[in-house]
Every structure is written in structure tokens, then in C-alpha cells.
Design an enzyme around this catalytic site. Structure first.
Site, PDB file in Angstrom:
ATOM      1  N   ASP A 133       0.997  -1.169  -0.051  1.00 32.69           N
ATOM      2  CA  ASP A 133      -0.058   0.179   0.035  1.00 32.69           C
ATOM      3  C   ASP A 133       0.898   1.243   0.046  1.00 32.69           C
ATOM      4  OD1 ASP A 133      -2.819   0.871   0.254  1.00 32.69           O
ATOM      5  OD2 ASP A 133      -1.808   1.798   1.921  1.00 32.69           O
TER       6      ASP A 133
ATOM      7  N   HIS B 278      -6.961  -6.366  -1.763  1.00 34.72           N
ATOM      8  CA  HIS B 278      -5.930  -5.517  -1.550  1.00 34.72           C
ATOM      9  C   HIS B 278      -4.719  -6.049  -0.400  1.00 34.72           C
ATOM     10  CE1 HIS B 278      -4.001  -1.440  -1.300  1.00 34.72           C
ATOM     11  NE2 HIS B 278      -4.182  -1.361  -0.046  1.00 34.72           N
TER      12      HIS B 278
END
Length: 296
Positions: free
Chosen positions: A99, A273
Site C-alpha cells: 500500500d 488489497h
């Protein structure tokens, strides 16, 4: 044995999870996260003969939380990473980011190529600097309600802090557009209750303000990238993403030779994710293979 230590790095105290001996692997988390995100990678790396340093990044958990937003730019984070290497007394290390950790890791590869054995980014790819400021592009494509633009607003932190459990379950459920919304969110089945409890307890103490500051540096990071001498990432590099990661809807990996000398891309079918927590066995296998080709 895994230990938690406080390291003074670039004038900032960082809480660092440390384990193992061997070539150094620095694990860099993103938003909203903590070093615990790497719990499923650390033991595997140590067993394979690596030393691991996984900090709570500045603004998170047990680390310092500077007040000014500029303290969270990718360039500043890069100095933190250099400080981690210097603390360990190593010239080069493997750096793995997820991320925002990935976004900062790619920039680190451009700014400090001589300090790297390899780079790995998870979920957020490297992209060449666009011709316009990122916030301008996001606003034109997705409107003011796009979550990364909402994160620039002063009231957003209070919205996220109001219900920490709701915020975290929305994020871990890949429902970024729902962050700050009051509707309930289910806990994803890959996240154990005791780990979620740890996240909730920590973020109730720290809040989300400092984490949002990373987003508030999007344009500053772009300006720094524009000012940098044009170059490509030279060290062996790996990008891992999930086929269901929502980030792929608005960020496409640039695998061109203009961006990388040596990039491998792996897409894990069905993962979202939080690919390293959802599919740790496969991610760890890919990671070890990648690190192995870069050790020297």
C-alpha cells in the site's frame, strides 16, 4: 526470537519488530496498518535465513506522530528507511512495501539505488509521474467524493476516529469508498478476531490523523518526482497484486523498460488489497524466490 525495539531514526522514534539473522529485509506497511500486518511473513523470512525489521511507520502504533503533514512525504519516509539500514549497520537491504509502504518503496528505489538488494511492492504499483498533479487527475476522473480526495479534508480524521472498528473493517474489506460511512461492515474471514482486536486497540489510542497525512502528500510526492533526474529502478524488482484489488481500477503497473531494469509481476487470482494476509503461502513463496535471486 521476535522482539519489539524503539529505534531513533532520522530524529524520530520508530517502534520496530525485529527478528532473525542474515541479509536484512525491511517490511514497510501502509494505511491503515501496523507492523503486525507482516506477522505471516516474518517467521518464513527468518526460517529462510533473513533478518527482518518491520517498523510501525511514522504516524502509526508505537512510533512518533509528527504534527505537520509534510513529515509524511515519500522523501521523508525514504530517510526513515535509510536510518533503519544505518541502525543495522548494513550497506544494502531488501525492501518490501504494501500500500503506501509500496508507494514509498518505489520512490526509495529511485532515490537510493546503491542501498538496495531488491525491491518488492504489494498492491500499489509504480507508475511514472503523470503530466498533471495527481489530485487534479483524480478529481477530473472520479469527482470530489473519491476517497483519496476526501482524505485531504480536515473533518475526515474525526469521521474515521468516531468508529474505529467500522473504519478498519471497511478498509480490510476493500471498501475504501465506505470509509467514514456509518453503515456496518463485516470482518473479512481472513482476519482473525484477536488480530483485529489488536488493530482496534491501537487505533483507538492513536487515531487516523497521521495516517491520512500520507495521502495529503500526493501532490508533494509528484513534485519531488518531477524534480528528480529521470531514471529507472535498476535493482531486481517484484510487484504482487490480487486480481480483485480495487486499486487496480485506477492504478496500472508500468512495467516498461523506461521504469524498470528488471521487474516481475505476479497477480494472485481472487485476492484483494491485503494480498499478503489473504494468500500468505503463495506470497511468501514468491517473495523468497525473488529475494534469492537478488542476494549477494
Amino acid at each position: 526470537m521476535t522482539v519489539r525495539e524503539t529505534w531513533r531514526v532520522d530524529g524520530t522514534d520508530l517502534a520496530v519488530t525485529v527478528a532473525g539473522d542474515g541479509p536484512l529485509v525491511v517490511l514497510v506497511h501502509g494505511f491503515p496498518d501496523l507492523a503486525i500486518t507482516w506477522r505471516l511473513q516474518i517467521a518464513t523470512l527468518v526460517a529462510a535465513g533473513y533478518r527482518v525489521a518491520a517498523p510501525d511507520m511514522r504516524g502509526y502504533g508505537g512510533s512518533e506522530r509528527p504534527a505537520e503533514s509534510s513529515a509524511y512525504s515519500a522523501r521523508v519516509i525514504g530517510r526513515d528507511l535509510i536510518g533503519l539500514l544505518d541502525h543495522e549497520g548494513v550497506e544494502r537491504a531488501h525492501v518490501v512495501g504494501h500500500d503506501w509502504g509500496a508507494a514509498c518503496t518505489w520512490q526509495f528505489g529511485l532515490d537510493y539505488p546503491d542501498r538496495l538488494l531488491s525491491l518488492t511492492g504489494l498492491s500499489v504499483p509504480y507508475v511514472l509521474p503523470p503530466p498533471k498533479a495527481p489530485t487534479e487527475i483524480l478529481r477530473a476522473r472520479y469527482g470530489e467524493d473519491f476517497y483519496q480526495l476526501r482524505f485531504h479534508e480536515s473533518e475526515t480524521a474525526a469521521e474515521l476516529d468516531r468508529d474505529v472498528l467500522r473504519t478498519l473493517t471497511a478498509a480490510f474489506g476493500d471498501r475504501f469508498e465506505d470509509l467514514g460511512v456509518t453503515a456496518p461492515a463485516a470482518t473479512p474471514d481472513w482476519l482473525p478476531d484477536e488480530v483485529l482486536d489488536t488493530y482496534v486497540a491501537v487505533f483507538k489510542k492513536t487515531g487516523f490523523t497521521s495516517g491520512l497525512a500520507y495521502y495529503r502528500n500526493i501532490d508533494r510526492n509528484w513534485q519531488d518526482a518531477q524534480a528528480r533526474e529521470q531514471r529507472r529502478i535498476e535493482c531486481p524488482s517484484l510487484f504482487i497484486t490480487g486480481s480483485s484489488d480495487p486499486v487496480a481500477r485506477f492504478m496500472r503497473v508500468d512495467s516498461s523498460t523506461e521504469a524498470f531494469a528488471d521487474l516481475r509481476v505476479e497477480v494472485i487470482e481472487g485476492a484483494g488489497h491485503w494480498v499478503h494476509q489473504q494468500e500468505p503461502v503463495l506470497v511468501n513463496r514468491l517473495l523468497l524466490t525473488h529475494l534469492g535471486r537478488a542476494d549477494y
